[in-house]
Design a protein around this motif. Structure first.
Motif, PDB file in Angstrom:
ATOM      1  N   SER A  40       0.833  -1.195   0.000  1.00  0.00           N
ATOM      2  CA  SER A  40       0.000   0.000   0.000  1.00  0.00           C
ATOM      3  C   SER A  40       0.870   1.249   0.000  1.00  0.00           C
ATOM      4  O   SER A  40       0.636   2.186  -0.783  1.00  0.00           O
ATOM      5  CB  SER A  40      -0.928   0.009   1.221  1.00  0.00           C
ATOM      6  N   THR A  44       1.276   4.062  -3.074  1.00  0.00           N
ATOM      7  CA  THR A  44       1.074   5.496  -2.837  1.00  0.00           C
ATOM      8  C   THR A  44       2.284   6.294  -3.292  1.00  0.00           C
ATOM      9  O   THR A  44       2.150   7.344  -3.939  1.00  0.00           O
ATOM     10  CB  THR A  44       0.809   5.768  -1.346  1.00  0.00           C
ATOM     11  N   PHE A  47       2.355   6.388  -7.034  1.00  0.00           N
ATOM     12  CA  PHE A  47       1.389   7.356  -7.546  1.00  0.00           C
ATOM     13  C   PHE A  47       1.959   8.765  -7.486  1.00  0.00           C
ATOM     14  O   PHE A  47       1.873   9.537  -8.455  1.00  0.00           O
ATOM     15  CB  PHE A  47       0.089   7.293  -6.747  1.00  0.00           C
ATOM     16  N   ARG A  48       2.551   9.123  -6.358  1.00  0.00           N
ATOM     17  CA  ARG A  48       3.076  10.478  -6.194  1.00  0.00           C
ATOM     18  C   ARG A  48       4.231  10.755  -7.156  1.00  0.00           C
ATOM     19  O   ARG A  48       4.441  11.901  -7.569  1.00  0.00           O
ATOM     20  CB  ARG A  48       3.522  10.696  -4.749  1.00  0.00           C
ATOM     21  N   SER A  66      -4.157  14.783  -3.097  1.00  0.00           N
ATOM     22  CA  SER A  66      -3.226  14.752  -1.972  1.00  0.00           C
ATOM     23  C   SER A  66      -3.951  14.295  -0.713  1.00  0.00           C
ATOM     24  O   SER A  66      -3.423  13.481   0.072  1.00  0.00           O
ATOM     25  CB  SER A  66      -2.624  16.144  -1.758  1.00  0.00           C
ATOM     26  N   SER A  69      -4.663  10.421  -0.972  1.00  0.00           N
ATOM     27  CA  SER A  69      -3.496   9.575  -0.715  1.00  0.00           C
ATOM     28  C   SER A  69      -3.095   9.619   0.761  1.00  0.00           C
ATOM     29  O   SER A  69      -2.678   8.600   1.336  1.00  0.00           O
ATOM     30  CB  SER A  69      -2.316  10.014  -1.597  1.00  0.00           C
ATOM     31  N   SER A  70      -3.255  10.787   1.390  1.00  0.00           N
ATOM     32  CA  SER A  70      -2.940  10.901   2.819  1.00  0.00           C
ATOM     33  C   SER A  70      -3.909  10.081   3.668  1.00  0.00           C
ATOM     34  O   SER A  70      -3.509   9.460   4.661  1.00  0.00           O
ATOM     35  CB  SER A  70      -2.981  12.368   3.253  1.00  0.00           C
ATOM     36  N   THR A  73      -2.868   6.396   3.465  1.00  0.00           N
ATOM     37  CA  THR A  73      -1.678   6.137   4.279  1.00  0.00           C
ATOM     38  C   THR A  73      -2.004   6.155   5.771  1.00  0.00           C
ATOM     39  O   THR A  73      -1.499   5.322   6.540  1.00  0.00           O
ATOM     40  CB  THR A  73      -0.597   7.193   3.976  1.00  0.00           C
ATOM     41  N   ILE A 126     -11.142  10.092  -5.409  1.00  0.00           N
ATOM     42  CA  ILE A 126     -10.442   9.664  -6.623  1.00  0.00           C
ATOM     43  C   ILE A 126     -11.377   9.700  -7.821  1.00  0.00           C
ATOM     44  O   ILE A 126     -10.999  10.142  -8.916  1.00  0.00           O
ATOM     45  CB  ILE A 126      -9.851   8.249  -6.435  1.00  0.00           C
ATOM     46  N   LEU A 238      -2.935   4.475  -7.224  1.00  0.00           N
ATOM     47  CA  LEU A 238      -3.534   4.963  -5.968  1.00  0.00           C
ATOM     48  C   LEU A 238      -4.709   4.063  -5.575  1.00  0.00           C
ATOM     49  O   LEU A 238      -4.930   3.795  -4.386  1.00  0.00           O
ATOM     50  CB  LEU A 238      -4.007   6.409  -6.140  1.00  0.00           C
ATOM     51  N   SER A 241      -3.350   1.054  -3.957  1.00  0.00           N
ATOM     52  CA  SER A 241      -2.960   1.346  -2.576  1.00  0.00           C
ATOM     53  C   SER A 241      -4.158   1.243  -1.648  1.00  0.00           C
ATOM     54  O   SER A 241      -4.064   0.683  -0.540  1.00  0.00           O
ATOM     55  CB  SER A 241      -2.360   2.754  -2.491  1.00  0.00           C
TER      56      SER A 241
END
Length: 255
Positions: A40, A44, A47-48, A66, A69-70, A73, A126, A238, A241
């Motif tokens: 995961s 991520t 993706f970034r 952003s 994705s945060s 995580t 997303i 993403l 993830s």
């Protein structure tokens, strides 16, 4: 006997559906789950690195992605904290056995609910961002060019049967010109409806068109379109993830 299995489906740019299966009984050991969490994080980071978060990408899209994705995580840390808290409660011999079990169950139950909500929010973010990226990635079409493109497109597509239509539209959408722009416009929805297509086929065509638009945009000389195209093409990692985070949380918090 109840299956302890999670299944996820994904549709690719050609409309093909792939089912991903995770057997929690077979893959539920600690080492494997640690690998899932690492995957995961890796997706991520991938993706970034693939997405374009420069000023060429609209700020609202950057903010949404952003945040998504945060959130993904953060769920991993929340799961680990809940698992540690559960172990702490279960090891507390100052509590009655029933009290230990209740507190442990409440800790993981609360975390499971919060993680599920966070991942659901990330999924929605997303999806919204992908729609906005499509608008940002598609080429502009003037009224005059649009009229000529519609006439050309109808001449090409009217002679194609519904089974071959998806491939033909994808080919046209990949063109970086008026016809390609037309395939990425609202005209396509009207045309598909006029052909009386089934929803599944219509959705598959739209998926193919979106992928063609994103690919063409990523390779274009327009910085804003290129940023949108590259970022859209990176969304798959993403989503992977989020899938890994969901598998991790379900397994760790269900014990």
């Amino acid at each position: 006997m109840t299956e302890n299995i999670t299944r996820f489906t994904r549709t690719d740019a050609d409309g093909n559906i792939t089912v991903h299966t995770v057997d929690h009984d077979r893959h539920g050991n600690a080492e494997t789950m640690a690998q899932v969490a690492n995957e995961s994080d890796r997706f991520t980071a991938e993706f970034r690195s693939q997405a374009d978060f420069s000023a060429s990408l609209p700020e609202d899209i950057r903010t949404v992605l952003s945040g998504a994705s945060s959130k993904i995580t953060a769920t991993l840390a929340k799961v680990d904290a809940a698992v540690a808290q559960r172990a702490k409660y279960l090891a507390d011999d100052t509590l009655f056995p029933q009290g230990r079990e209740r507190l442990a169950s409440e800790a993981t139950g609360k975390a499971a609910k919060e993680v599920a909500e966070a991942l659901a929010q990330a999924d929605v973010a997303i999806t919204i961002a992908e729609a906005d990226l499509f608008v940002a990635a598609r080429p502009k079409l003037s009224h005059e060019a649009g009229m000529a493109a519609r006439a050309d497109a109808q001449m090409v597509l009217n002679g194609v049967d519904n089974h071959q239509l998806a491939n033909r539209i994808k080919e046209l959408a990949a063109q970086d010109g008026p016809i390609g722009a037309l395939m990425a416009s609202d005209w396509l929805d009207l045309y598909i409806t006029s052909r009386g297509m089934e929803k599944d086929l219509a959705d598959a065509i739209k998926t193919r068109v979106a992928h063609a638009v994103f690919t063409a945009a990523a390779q274009s000389g327009d910085r804003k379109r290129a940023a949108a195209g590259r970022t859209a093409l990176a969304l798959g990692t993403l989503r992977k993830s989020a899938i890994a985070a969901r598998v991790y949380s379900r397994n760790k918090l269900s014990k």
